[in-house]
Design a protein around this motif. Structure first.
Motif, PDB file in Angstrom:
ATOM      1  N   UNK A 198       1.178  -0.975   0.278  1.00  0.00           N
ATOM      2  CA  UNK A 198       0.173  -0.225   0.251  1.00  0.00           C
ATOM      3  C   UNK A 198       0.966   1.344   0.307  1.00  0.00           C
ATOM      4  N   UNK A 199       1.821   1.162  -0.136  1.00  0.00           N
ATOM      5  CA  UNK A 199       3.347   2.384   0.064  1.00  0.00           C
ATOM      6  C   UNK A 199       4.254   1.799  -1.060  1.00  0.00           C
ATOM      7  N   UNK A 200       4.725   3.283  -0.780  1.00  0.00           N
ATOM      8  CA  UNK A 200       6.152   2.879  -1.431  1.00  0.00           C
ATOM      9  C   UNK A 200       7.336   3.437  -0.381  1.00  0.00           C
ATOM     10  N   UNK A 201       6.553   3.091   1.129  1.00  0.00           N
ATOM     11  CA  UNK A 201       7.359   3.716   2.115  1.00  0.00           C
ATOM     12  C   UNK A 201       9.496   3.269   1.828  1.00  0.00           C
ATOM     13  N   UNK A 202      10.132   3.878   1.602  1.00  0.00           N
ATOM     14  CA  UNK A 202      11.612   2.938   1.240  1.00  0.00           C
ATOM     15  C   UNK A 202      12.722   3.256   2.430  1.00  0.00           C
ATOM     16  N   UNK A 203      13.499   2.594   3.037  1.00  0.00           N
ATOM     17  CA  UNK A 203      13.933   2.147   4.536  1.00  0.00           C
ATOM     18  C   UNK A 203      15.704   2.716   4.549  1.00  0.00           C
ATOM     19  N   UNK A 204      16.184   2.857   5.107  1.00  0.00           N
ATOM     20  CA  UNK A 204      17.796   2.757   4.889  1.00  0.00           C
ATOM     21  C   UNK A 204      18.234   2.261   6.208  1.00  0.00           C
ATOM     22  N   UNK A 205      18.674   1.447   7.113  1.00  0.00           N
ATOM     23  CA  UNK A 205      19.082   0.622   8.021  1.00  0.00           C
ATOM     24  C   UNK A 205      20.831   1.113   8.347  1.00  0.00           C
ATOM     25  N   UNK A 206      20.767   1.786   9.032  1.00  0.00           N
ATOM     26  CA  UNK A 206      22.489   1.894   9.519  1.00  0.00           C
ATOM     27  C   UNK A 206      22.837   1.419  10.135  1.00  0.00           C
ATOM     28  N   UNK A 207      24.532   0.770  11.098  1.00  0.00           N
ATOM     29  CA  UNK A 207      24.543   0.560  11.760  1.00  0.00           C
ATOM     30  C   UNK A 207      25.363   1.152  12.264  1.00  0.00           C
TER      31      UNK A 207
END
Length: 187
Positions: free
Chosen positions: A120-129
């Motif tokens: 339902x969404x185009x939410x794009x995430x980036x996870x960092x250490x």
């Protein structure tokens, strides 16, 4: 054979239903992949979703607790926030980590890309250490009433396994770090 580069959905019309500074909602009239008429609603996010695993030399991480309005419940998560699409997401992640925890880090590694609710969404995430941590003063936004706790990484991992952590970015980040630890590949 399905062609992965061809969109089988045909858009007949679209109507923006709602917008604010963070999202907009559009309703599409479509022909679905089988050729039938239908509608599709899409939530477009105007920011990157950013998550940070702040891991210290003792293999402890920082979790942020807060009441999530959309869920109507309390949630324990890694430090998270949004970053404008036109700004380097790493700079926004550094800002979010400082705001929520007071931490700064000398070493940053991009861990994972993630689509958070792609039906339902185009939410794009980036996870960092984030490593090489220094503790300072947190600077939460006025909408944030946060509780901060430093826990052994293994405790956070157990919180994922027993559903005390249900946030998708936190789960993905913690499981990724667990795999890297098991494979002796943690930077």
């Amino acid at each position: 054979m399905i062609n992965e580069d061809t969109n089988p959905w045909k858009v007949l019309s679209q109507n923006e239903v709602y917008t604010n500074p963070w999202i907009n909602v559009t309703e599409y009239k479509v022909l679905n992949p089988s050729g039938g008429n239908g509608i599709y609603g899409k939530v477009h996010f105007k920011n990157f979703a950013l998550g940070i695993i702040a891991l210290d030399e003792d293999l402890h991480i920082w979790l942020v607790g807060q009441f999530r309005f959309a869920l109507n419940q309390y949630s324990w998560e890694i430090p998270e926030g949004g970053g404008p699409l036109g700004i380097n997401p790493l700079e926004s992640a550094k800002r979010e980590l400082l705001e929520e925890t007071g931490l700064t880090a000398s070493n940053w590694t991009e861990l994972q890309h993630i689509h958070l609710s792609n039906s339902v969404s185009d939410e794009f995430g980036i996870i960092y250490l984030a490593r090489g941590l220094q503790l300072g003063q947190a600077e939460p936004e006025e909408t944030e009433e946060l509780q901060l706790k430093r826990v052994p990484f293994e405790q956070a991992y157990q919180m994922v396994l027993d559903n005390r952590i249900t946030d998708s970015m936190s789960i993905a980040a913690i499981l990724k770090v667990k795999i890297l630890l098991l494979e002796n590949k943690l930077a």
